[in-house]
Design a protein around this motif. Sequence first.
Motif, PDB file in Angstrom:
ATOM      1  N   MET A 129       0.328  -1.068  -0.513  1.00 58.06           N
ATOM      2  CA  MET A 129      -0.038   0.171   0.008  1.00 58.06           C
ATOM      3  C   MET A 129       1.295   1.568  -0.029  1.00 58.06           C
ATOM      4  O   MET A 129       0.318   1.941   0.801  1.00 58.06           O
ATOM      5  CB  MET A 129      -1.258  -0.114   1.346  1.00 58.06           C
ATOM      6  N   GLY A 130       2.544   1.419  -0.285  1.00 62.78           N
ATOM      7  CA  GLY A 130       3.251   2.421  -0.488  1.00 62.78           C
ATOM      8  C   GLY A 130       3.809   2.596   0.889  1.00 62.78           C
ATOM      9  O   GLY A 130       4.390   4.429   1.156  1.00 62.78           O
ATOM     10  N   LEU A 131       3.685   2.170   1.852  1.00 63.53           N
ATOM     11  CA  LEU A 131       3.898   2.167   3.065  1.00 63.53           C
ATOM     12  C   LEU A 131       5.771   2.192   2.846  1.00 63.53           C
ATOM     13  O   LEU A 131       6.232   1.504   2.320  1.00 63.53           O
ATOM     14  CB  LEU A 131       3.861   1.545   4.681  1.00 63.53           C
ATOM     15  N   THR A 132       6.158   3.361   3.186  1.00 69.48           N
ATOM     16  CA  THR A 132       7.988   2.793   3.861  1.00 69.48           C
ATOM     17  C   THR A 132       8.895   2.828   5.086  1.00 69.48           C
ATOM     18  O   THR A 132       9.926   2.332   5.110  1.00 69.48           O
ATOM     19  CB  THR A 132       8.122   3.786   2.698  1.00 69.48           C
TER      20      THR A 132
ATOM     21  N   ASN B 297       8.009   1.426  10.967  1.00 71.08           N
ATOM     22  CA  ASN B 297       5.952   0.833  11.233  1.00 71.08           C
ATOM     23  C   ASN B 297       5.590  -0.516  10.541  1.00 71.08           C
ATOM     24  O   ASN B 297       4.587   0.247   9.528  1.00 71.08           O
ATOM     25  CB  ASN B 297       5.014   1.872  11.086  1.00 71.08           C
TER      26      ASN B 297
ATOM     27  N   GLY C   3       3.922  -3.057  11.222  1.00 69.72           N
ATOM     28  CA  GLY C   3       2.271  -3.509  11.120  1.00 69.72           C
ATOM     29  C   GLY C   3       1.477  -2.542  10.882  1.00 69.72           C
ATOM     30  O   GLY C   3       0.361  -3.174   9.810  1.00 69.72           O
ATOM     31  N   GLY C   4       1.117  -1.166  10.449  1.00 74.46           N
ATOM     32  CA  GLY C   4       0.800  -0.519  10.005  1.00 74.46           C
ATOM     33  C   GLY C   4       0.733  -1.046   8.116  1.00 74.46           C
ATOM     34  O   GLY C   4       0.294  -1.132   7.785  1.00 74.46           O
ATOM     35  N   ALA C   5       2.063  -1.291   7.746  1.00 78.47           N
ATOM     36  CA  ALA C   5       2.407  -2.439   6.040  1.00 78.47           C
ATOM     37  C   ALA C   5       1.572  -3.137   6.373  1.00 78.47           C
ATOM     38  O   ALA C   5       1.166  -3.574   4.770  1.00 78.47           O
ATOM     39  CB  ALA C   5       3.500  -1.865   6.257  1.00 78.47           C
TER      40      ALA C   5
ATOM     41  N   ALA D 129      -1.127  -4.743   7.605  1.00 77.02           N
ATOM     42  CA  ALA D 129      -2.346  -4.714   7.926  1.00 77.02           C
ATOM     43  C   ALA D 129      -2.690  -5.532   6.258  1.00 77.02           C
ATOM     44  O   ALA D 129      -4.046  -6.003   6.386  1.00 77.02           O
ATOM     45  CB  ALA D 129      -2.983  -3.500   8.836  1.00 77.02           C
ATOM     46  N   PRO D 130      -2.922  -4.573   5.341  1.00 79.13           N
ATOM     47  CA  PRO D 130      -3.458  -4.522   4.577  1.00 79.13           C
ATOM     48  C   PRO D 130      -4.103  -5.541   3.716  1.00 79.13           C
ATOM     49  O   PRO D 130      -4.371  -6.721   3.084  1.00 79.13           O
ATOM     50  CB  PRO D 130      -3.604  -3.665   3.041  1.00 79.13           C
TER      51      PRO D 130
ATOM     52  N   ILE E   3      -1.002  -0.642  16.122  1.00 74.83           N
ATOM     53  CA  ILE E   3      -1.351   0.226  15.261  1.00 74.83           C
ATOM     54  C   ILE E   3      -2.049  -0.636  14.197  1.00 74.83           C
ATOM     55  O   ILE E   3      -2.961  -0.716  13.907  1.00 74.83           O
ATOM     56  CB  ILE E   3      -0.030   0.925  14.640  1.00 74.83           C
TER      57      ILE E   3
ATOM     58  N   ALA F  97      -5.783  -0.721  12.604  1.00 69.30           N
ATOM     59  CA  ALA F  97      -5.832  -0.018  11.305  1.00 69.30           C
ATOM     60  C   ALA F  97      -7.056  -1.677  10.492  1.00 69.30           C
ATOM     61  O   ALA F  97      -7.674  -0.877   9.217  1.00 69.30           O
ATOM     62  CB  ALA F  97      -4.761   0.031  10.702  1.00 69.30           C
TER      63      ALA F  97
ATOM     64  N   GLN G 149      -4.008   4.118   3.701  1.00 70.17           N
ATOM     65  CA  GLN G 149      -3.039   5.212   4.183  1.00 70.17           C
ATOM     66  C   GLN G 149      -3.927   6.125   4.933  1.00 70.17           C
ATOM     67  O   GLN G 149      -2.650   6.649   6.098  1.00 70.17           O
ATOM     68  CB  GLN G 149      -1.844   6.134   2.908  1.00 70.17           C
TER      69      GLN G 149
ATOM     70  N   GLN H 287      -4.333   4.538   8.269  1.00 72.19           N
ATOM     71  CA  GLN H 287      -3.568   4.046   9.154  1.00 72.19           C
ATOM     72  C   GLN H 287      -3.628   4.944   9.251  1.00 72.19           C
ATOM     73  O   GLN H 287      -2.595   4.945  11.160  1.00 72.19           O
ATOM     74  CB  GLN H 287      -2.211   3.614   8.489  1.00 72.19           C
TER      75      GLN H 287
ATOM     76  N   ASN I  15      -4.964   5.635  12.939  1.00 73.76           N
ATOM     77  CA  ASN I  15      -4.003   4.517  14.048  1.00 73.76           C
ATOM     78  C   ASN I  15      -3.089   4.879  14.780  1.00 73.76           C
ATOM     79  O   ASN I  15      -2.314   4.281  15.562  1.00 73.76           O
ATOM     80  CB  ASN I  15      -4.526   2.911  13.460  1.00 73.76           C
TER      81      ASN I  15
END
Lengths: 339, 158
Positions: free
Chosen positions: A192-195, A199, A201-203, A205-206, A237, A241, B16, B19, B22
């Motif tokens: 999902m484009g997280l870098t 973090n 967990g946030g990356a 989750a999807p 997180i 999410a 995002q 996210q 949260n």
Amino acid sequence: MLVGHSTWKFNQQPAIISTGVVGGPFEANGKIANDFDLLHEDLWLEQDSFEQAQQKMLEEAAEIAMDKAQISKGQIEFFIGGDLINQITPTTFAAKTIGVPYLGLFSACATSVESLALAASIIDNNGANHILTGTASHNAAAERQFRYPTEYGGQKPPTAQWTVTGSGCALVGKSETGPIITSATIGKVIDMGLTDPFNMGGAMAPAAVDTIIRHLHDLKVDVSHYDLIITGDLGKIGHEASFDLLVEQNIGIKKEQYLDCGLLIYNDEQPVHSGGSGTACSAVVTYGHILNRMKNGELKRVLFVATGSLHSPMSVQQKETIPCIAHAVSIEYKAGDVT
Amino acid sequence: MTNKKKKLNPKAQHYQAIQKKNETKRPIFTNCLKAFFVGGFVCFIGQLISTFYIYFFDFTEQTAGNPTVATLIIITMFLTGFGVYDHIGQFAGAGTAVPVTGFANAVISSAIEHRTEGYILGVGTNMLKLAGPVIVYGVFSAFIIALIKTIFSQFLGS
């Protein structure tokens, strides 16, 4: 047997016939310390390097699993496992010690479920009688590979997670009773484009949400089919999410049936920021704590979804996004006849 | 950053946003406050050491700097080796990263970490892995500043 697009349904009752769960000193102070078979006081395990300590834990977990089931090395056809360290060498050295034909995997923290799913599939197709699966991670070994030297005084953000020192092994074979592996869903790489590598967990989750939704869709079951859906290491997180995303999908998931291994393992006072992570996180919590709860009759059907963040330190430095994956297996406890 | 976000598909943008909602925010204000006081405390100890050298040894205010820095580095070495410094660092953040103790910790922790790969290729190669950039860009910017200063003083002097 393939069901839907990416789910295997097992008919020959591959089951987790025994498990071995080993932890380190930090885990010994955690919430579920009683669910470990062996806890170590020394982070080094009297070895020369953290990588060797990790290897030792995997060997011990394998030994415990074999002892519990009273199955010797000669009766095990394959060992399937992997870990986080460069070229999965700790698992390879452990496989050398265990001495059975070996399939090495890399799926970061989703390795536990990937190995379990493959083992169940091979057994279901009569490719083996007993398969040992397992993984291990070591906090300091992971820190030095993915972050900074262990004694470096950098400040970690509250989104960071704590790599579990431990190892979880599951011995898979056919059984009429016990925790039967009923199906497995193989995950897609989701990005999902997280870098931010602090973090994960946030990356991840999807990826967990995608696999859960596809699993339910493939099997045509409702979310209420499961007493518990447990994710691997999303942390605070990622857990929140992913829950928000699942609620958006209108599948009727309840807060109390959705838990995360990374949030179960440590005490609230332990400075683990967002929660536990690492390949061992999902393995030790599920093979120890969750299976014990199933044995006690608290839970009957559990969907075990391990999530992995497939980045490397190099890909992060090259400003790439974090690709993630999640694999799922469903475990159903069949109580044995009272004799 | 904004450019990169535009390239994301709508699904990723939507996620995002969820996210972000949260995500635990870094407590920037408390972090700054902690860094200010701990950093100040490190400097206070440095001042005490410096005064100690001036009073009890044959140092002046100009020459006391070197033994003071060396003493702080030795203290950091012990705190790092005994596994205390990383805990202080987690609390203090920039407060212990910016002073000379932070630089010492970066070198010493790397040296300890890579001992398993041997003294030459392990410790020798990796010791400056974290601190190296500080030296490279420190020397480089000193060179640029010196160059500017020389040009200006030549220009203004003549």
